[in-house]
Design an enzyme around this catalytic site. Structure first.
Site, short mmCIF file in Angstrom:
data_model
loop_
_atom_site.label_atom_id
_atom_site.label_comp_id
_atom_site.label_asym_id
_atom_site.label_seq_id
_atom_site.Cartn_x
_atom_site.Cartn_y
_atom_site.Cartn_z
N CYS A 217 4.76 11.85 -7.37
CA CYS A 217 3.38 12.32 -7.23
C CYS A 217 2.61 11.53 -6.19
O CYS A 217 1.78 12.08 -5.46
CB CYS A 217 2.67 12.24 -8.57
SG CYS A 217 2.66 10.58 -9.27
N GLN B 13 6.74 18.84 -6.99
CA GLN B 13 7.51 17.60 -6.90
C GLN B 13 8.83 17.66 -7.67
O GLN B 13 9.69 16.81 -7.49
CB GLN B 13 6.67 16.41 -7.40
CG GLN B 13 6.43 16.42 -8.90
CD GLN B 13 5.44 15.37 -9.37
OE1 GLN B 13 4.24 15.47 -9.09
NE2 GLN B 13 5.92 14.37 -10.07
N HIS C 184 -0.61 9.16 -13.00
CA HIS C 184 -0.33 10.32 -12.15
C HIS C 184 -1.27 10.31 -10.94
O HIS C 184 -2.46 10.07 -11.10
CB HIS C 184 -0.51 11.60 -12.98
CG HIS C 184 -0.06 12.84 -12.28
ND1 HIS C 184 1.13 12.93 -11.59
CD2 HIS C 184 -0.64 14.06 -12.18
CE1 HIS C 184 1.26 14.15 -11.10
NE2 HIS C 184 0.21 14.85 -11.44
#
Ligand code: NAG
Ligand code: NAG
Ligand code: NAG
Length: 481
Positions: A292, A286, A428
Site C-alpha cells: 500500500c 495491490q 494502511h
C-alpha cells in the site's frame, strides 16, 4: 467453484444444535500509546486471544468487576450496568486477561441504595439511559484472588439500544439460510475456488463470523457507512492483516524525518476534489501484497507530476517493490523512505514499462525509461483544516490510517467509534484526493488500492474533523520542481 451442496447439508444439521452467538475478537481494542502501565502486554508470538461466549463464567466475573470499578469512577447519580456485551476475549498471560467491549447505561437504582445491582432495571428513554460503549481490560490472577482493571475507555453512543435478548431459534434458522445464500453469491461474484469441502466449510464459518463483525460495526457506526459482504469476507482478520496491511507504518522509529511543508496560502475551500481536475488516475489493485505504501506514494507523485508538468501518467509501483531497498516490498514500507528511494534511483518508469506483479522480483529498473522524477518530499501539518487547505492548493496527499473499519466497508461515510480505531495503530497507506460533506457529514475522499470493486468504485470515505483513525498522523507529499 466451491461445491456448496455438502456444506449446506452440514450447516443445516448444525442448526439443530444450540447456536452460540459468535462474539467477535475483531473488536478487541488495542492499547494506545499511553495505555495501561505494568500490565501483561500481548507480545508478538504470545498466545492469541480466544473469543468468549457471553455466558462464560470467568467473563461474567470479570464483567461484574469492571462494572463495579466503572461505577466507583463515574460521577452520575444512578448505578450503571452493562446493557450488552459487544465482544469479549481472553488471553492467558500470568493469569487471565479479559478484553471486553460492552455497552453500559443508567439503571433506575440510585448509587446510594444498597440494592443488588443485578436486579436494577434500565431507564427506558435514551436521554436517561445515557448509553456508552466501553472497552475494558481486566487482568485476573486467580491464585492471588486479585483482579486489576488495566484499561477503561468509554465513548457515548446516544443510541436507544438495550439488550434485545437471545434471538429465537427460528430467527437463527432464517439467518443461517440467508447467510448461506449470501455466501453462494459471494463465491460466484468473486470467483472463489476452495481446495475441497473441508476448506469450503471453513471459509463459510469465517464468512459467518465476519458477517457478525460487520453487523457490530454497522450498529456502532456514527456516520452513514454501510458494512457487510466485501471481497475480503472469507478471510480471517489475521489473514487480512498479513495479506493487505502494513505493520511497519506504526513503527515510529523507522520514520525518516522530512522537511515541513510550507503552509497553504489561503484557508481551505468548503469542498475540493482532485478527481474533478484531472489529477487522479484510475484505482489500482495491490493484490495480496502489503505494498500500500508504494501505491500511496505513486498516487501522490502522479498528482504532483500532473500539476507541475501537465500530463497524468500511470507510474510504476513494482519499481518500488523491487528496487526500494529502504522498504520491505510486500512486507510493508514507509512513504518517507519511498520518496528517498525514488530520488536515489533517479525517477520512475511507467506502469506499462515496469508492470505490477504483486510479488518481489529482482530489480529491473532502467534509468533510460524514467519518465518522472521528484526533487524532495515534505511532511504536512497534523491539523485537518491545514491538511485540507494544503491539499486544495497542492494536490492529492499520501496519508496513512488505522484500517480497522475498512475490511467490511461497502459505501457511505465511515465513522467508527474512536475507541476502536486507535490512531497510534496505523496500518494502511492511501491517498487523500478530496474532501467535502454528505448530508451534513464531513468526509475525506480516500483513494484506496484494493481494486475498483472495493468500497465506492475503489474509494473509502472517512469522517473528517476528529482526527479519526489517525488520518492526520502521516501526511506527506513529494515535490517536483
Ligand atoms: C430514541 O428513541 C426515541 C423515542 O423512543 C426516538 O424519538 C429517537 O429518535 C431514538 N433515537 C435514536 C438514535 O434511535
Ligand atoms: C475464475 O477462477 C478460475 C480459476 O481460479 C480462473 O481460471 C478464471 O479465469 C476466473 N474467472 C474470472 C472471470 O476471473
Ligand atoms: C529536480 O530533479 C531532476 C531529476 O533529478 C533534476 O534534473 C532537476 O534539475 C531538479 N530540479 C531542481 C530545481 O533541482
Amino acid at each position: 467453484m466451491v461445491e456448496a451442496g455438502g456444506g449446506e447439508q452440514r450447516c443445516r444439521s448444525s442448526l439443530c444444535l444450540f447456536f452460540i452467538l459468535a462474539l467477535t475478537t475483531r473488536l478487541v481494542v488495542a492499547q494506545d500509546g499511553g495505555g495501561a502501565v505494568g500490565g501483561p502486554h500481548a507480545a508478538p508470538g504470545a498466545p492469541s486471544a480466544v473469543a468468549l461466549s457471553d455466558s462464560d463464567p470467568g467473563l461474567l466475573r470479570a464483567l461484574r468487576f469492571a462494572e463495579g470499578q466503572y461505577n466507583v469512577g463515574s460521577g452520575g447519580v444512578y448505578l450503571r450496568r452493562v446493557t450488552r456485551v459487544i465482544s469479549a476475549s481472553r488471553q492467558l498471560v500470568k493469569g487471565m486477561k479479559y478484553s471486553i467491549v460492552a455497552e453500559l447505561g443508567n439503571t433506575l437504582c440510585k448509587k446510594s441504595t444498597s440494592a443488588d445491582p443485578t436486579t436494577c432495571e434500565f431507564h427506558a428513554e435514551a436521554a436517561r439511559l445515557k448509553a456508552e460503549v466501553c472497552a475494558f481490560e481486566i487482568w485476573d490472577i486467580p491464585w492471588l484472588s486479585k483482579s486489576t482493571l488495566l484499561k477503561q475507555k468509554c465513548q457515548p453512543t446516544g443510541s436507544n439500544r438495550t439488550d434485545p435478548g437471545a434471538p429465537s431459534p427460528d430467527a437463527h434458522e432464517q439467518e443461517s439460510v440467508d447467510l448461506l445464500s449470501a455466501f453462494k453469491e459471494f463465491v460466484t461474484k468473486y470467483n472463489r475456488s476452495y481446495s475441497g469441502q473441508e476448506e469450503a466449510d471453513r471459509r463459510f464459518r469465517i464468512f459467518r463470523k465476519n458477517a457478525q463483525t460487520a453487523r457490530t460495526l454497522q450498529s456502532l457506526d456514527q456516520g452513514s457507512a454501510e458494512y457487510g459482504v466485501t471481497k475480503f469476507s472469507d478471510l480471517t482478520e489475521e489473514e487480512f492483516r498479513s495479506l493487505y496491511l502494513n505493520p511497519l507504518l506504526s513503527q515510529r522509529n523507522l520514520q525518516r524525518p522530512m522537511k515541513a511543508a510550507s503552509p497553504a496560502r489561503a484557508p481551505a475551500p468548503p469542498t475540493w476534489d482532485w478527481r474533478e481536475h484531472g489529477a487522479v488516475g484510475p484505482v489500482k489493485d495491490q493484490g495480496m501484497c502489503g505494498s500500500c505504501w508504494a501505491f500511496s506514494v505513486i498516487g501522490n507523485i502522479e498528482g504532483q507530476w500532473f500539476l507541475k508538468k501537465g500530463s497524468l501518467l500511470s507510474l510504476s509501483e513494482q519499481e518500488l517493490v523491487d528496487c526500494d531497498r529502504l522498504d520491505q516490498a510486500c512486507g510493508g514500507g514507509l512513504p518517507s523512505n519511498a520518496y528517498e528511494a525514488i530520488e536515489k534511483l533517479g525517477g520512475l518508469e511507467t506502469e506499462t514499462d515496469y508492470r505490477y506483479t504483486g510479488h518481489k522480483q529482482s530489480c529491473g529498473f532502467s534509468s533510460g525509461k524514467v519518465v518522472a522524477y521528484i526533487n524532495s518530499s515534505v511532511e504536512l501539518s497534523r491539523d485537518e483544516n491545514e491538511i485540507a487547505a494544503w491539499l486544495a492548493e497542492n494536490g492529492p496527499v499520501s496519508v496513512a490510517l488505522n484500517a480497522f473499519a475498512m475490511q467490511f466497508y461497502r459505501r457511505g461515510v465511515s465513522r467508527p467509534l474512536k475507541i476502536f480505531c486507535n490512531p497510534w495503530m496505523i496500518d494502511h497507506a492511501v491517498l487523500l484526493v478530496g474532501y467535502g460533506e454528505r448530508n451534513g457529514i464531513p468526509f475525506w475522499a480516500i483513494k484506496n488500492s484494493w481494486g475498483e470493486d472495493y468500497g465506492e468504485q475503489g474509494y473509502y470515505y472517512l469522517y473528517r474533523g476528529s482526527r479519526l483513525c489517525g488520518i492526520n498522523k502521516m501526511c506527506s507529499s513529494a515535490m517536483v520542481n
